[in-house]
Design a protein around this motif. Sequence first.
Motif, short mmCIF file in Angstrom:
data_model
loop_
_atom_site.label_atom_id
_atom_site.label_comp_id
_atom_site.label_asym_id
_atom_site.label_seq_id
_atom_site.Cartn_x
_atom_site.Cartn_y
_atom_site.Cartn_z
N GLU A 10 -9.37 -3.83 -0.84
CA GLU A 10 -9.30 -5.30 -0.72
C GLU A 10 -8.18 -5.75 0.21
O GLU A 10 -8.32 -6.71 0.96
N VAL A 11 -7.08 -5.03 0.16
CA VAL A 11 -5.90 -5.48 0.88
C VAL A 11 -5.96 -5.15 2.38
O VAL A 11 -5.29 -5.78 3.20
N ASP A 46 -5.75 -9.02 9.18
CA ASP A 46 -5.38 -10.37 9.62
C ASP A 46 -3.90 -10.41 10.03
O ASP A 46 -3.54 -11.02 11.03
N TYR A 47 -3.08 -9.77 9.23
CA TYR A 47 -1.65 -9.72 9.53
C TYR A 47 -1.42 -9.07 10.89
O TYR A 47 -0.63 -9.54 11.71
N LEU A 49 6.36 -3.58 8.58
CA LEU A 49 5.82 -3.96 7.28
C LEU A 49 5.77 -2.72 6.40
O LEU A 49 5.27 -1.68 6.84
N CYS A 50 6.31 -2.81 5.19
CA CYS A 50 6.26 -1.69 4.25
C CYS A 50 5.43 -2.13 3.05
O CYS A 50 5.76 -3.12 2.40
N VAL A 51 4.37 -1.39 2.81
CA VAL A 51 3.40 -1.80 1.79
C VAL A 51 3.41 -0.83 0.62
O VAL A 51 3.14 0.36 0.79
N ASN A 52 3.73 -1.33 -0.55
CA ASN A 52 3.71 -0.55 -1.78
C ASN A 52 2.31 -0.64 -2.37
O ASN A 52 1.85 -1.73 -2.72
N THR A 95 1.17 0.68 -5.12
CA THR A 95 1.09 0.92 -6.57
C THR A 95 0.21 -0.11 -7.28
O THR A 95 -0.59 0.24 -8.13
N ASN A 96 0.36 -1.36 -6.90
CA ASN A 96 -0.34 -2.42 -7.63
C ASN A 96 -1.33 -3.21 -6.78
O ASN A 96 -1.52 -4.41 -6.98
N ILE A 97 -1.94 -2.52 -5.81
CA ILE A 97 -2.96 -3.22 -5.01
C ILE A 97 -4.22 -2.36 -4.91
O ILE A 97 -4.18 -1.17 -5.17
N SER A 98 -5.31 -3.01 -4.53
CA SER A 98 -6.51 -2.26 -4.16
C SER A 98 -6.50 -2.14 -2.64
O SER A 98 -6.52 -3.14 -1.93
N LEU A 129 -6.74 -8.07 4.53
CA LEU A 129 -5.60 -8.98 4.68
C LEU A 129 -4.60 -8.41 5.69
O LEU A 129 -4.02 -9.14 6.50
#
Lengths: 209, 209
Positions: A188-189, A195-196, A177-180, A182-185, A192
């Motif tokens: 908060e994330v 869970d993943y 999984l590659c998570v950017n 830039t546009n997330i908190s 999630l």
Amino acid sequence: MKIITISREFGSGGRELGKRLAEHLGFNYFDREIINAIAEKGNLDAQYVEDVLDKGLYRDIPITFAHSIHTVPMITHTPHNVIYYQQKILRELPEKGDCVIVGRNADVILHDLDPLKMFVYADMDAKVLRCQHRAPEGERLTDKQMKKQIKRIDRARHRTHSYMSDIPWGDKRGYDLCVNTTNISIKEVSELLADYSTHWFEHRETKRG
Amino acid sequence: MKIITISREFGSGGRELGKRLAEHLGFNYFDREIINAIAEKGNLDAQYVEDVLDKGLYRDIPITFAHSIHTVPMITHTPHNVIYYQQKILRELPEKGDCVIVGRNADVILHDLDPLKMFVYADMDAKVLRCQHRAPEGERLTDKQMKKQIKRIDRARHRTHSYMSDIPWGDKRGYDLCVNTTNISIKEVSELLADYSTHWFEHRETKRG
């Protein structure tokens, strides 16, 4: 045994993400303490270990020191020492329990233990902003200097990784999984992503039967 | 307006993931119907559109056909026609409501509408296996042939994308989340990704203020 490895671009918030993920999952968390453990185990200078692993300063340093009975006239610190001890230390970590490991090429070194491999990255502007926010007052670099530093550190990570793997550092093929960011908190994330992760490990067990 | 674009390697399960994501979120779902819409709008041959967009067959086809009043002696189908109409069609889709769009370079074409951009990929063995599973009985390729086909189609996607963007197709910098489907169940994970998407759009709104 559940291991999550977090590889990350400098300034992308990968460490924060790793810490929060470990908290949500109740996993151990390892990051910079690995440097000291390597130094101790290998009788190496901690600063040198950090230079090699974090900054990619690949110089050989000749150091003379006394060793218990024999006097060893000349021992050379080499990047290969550091990488050797890094591997030893990393392989001991999962024995202590499920864990999140940030950096240190854990994705490659622990590959045979089927870790969940994440890569965390961001747009350059977002990374510069994050680095500026966390820089201590009075130690601020200009944005241009910061950008240069970010690039230098990531080049080093790329180089260190290339000693161990055919898949380049940051190439998505090497990760689950590659998570950017830039546009997330990240705060908060991370829940999630916990869970993943839980799903991912459950599915791994199902496949193993 | 919420748009999720799914770019995907052939055989990675990106289409299934997109469909399930749209179901969970109650979004419209667009995929192959876009081909027909482009053909209709541009008065182009649907097979030719598919060849260009899916297979990257970039040949110019001279076609003679009659046009209402004037008889146009020679109209040339070119990849540029297809790309022009693709852009027109894609920009109309979000007007119908929040949506998931699979493929068609929607990530680039709708960039200014701030879509959540996902890339779905998998190890080659997993892709071959998935393609073999869904191949109709009697139309099976050997694994080697299948691998060749997968590579060919992905090269075409790469090429089509390169006409529109400086960031190469599949380069993680162009996406918000890259999901490796090798070790997950798409059915189970799509619900988690729906939660991720919901968060992502909420955060986007917060940033816009």
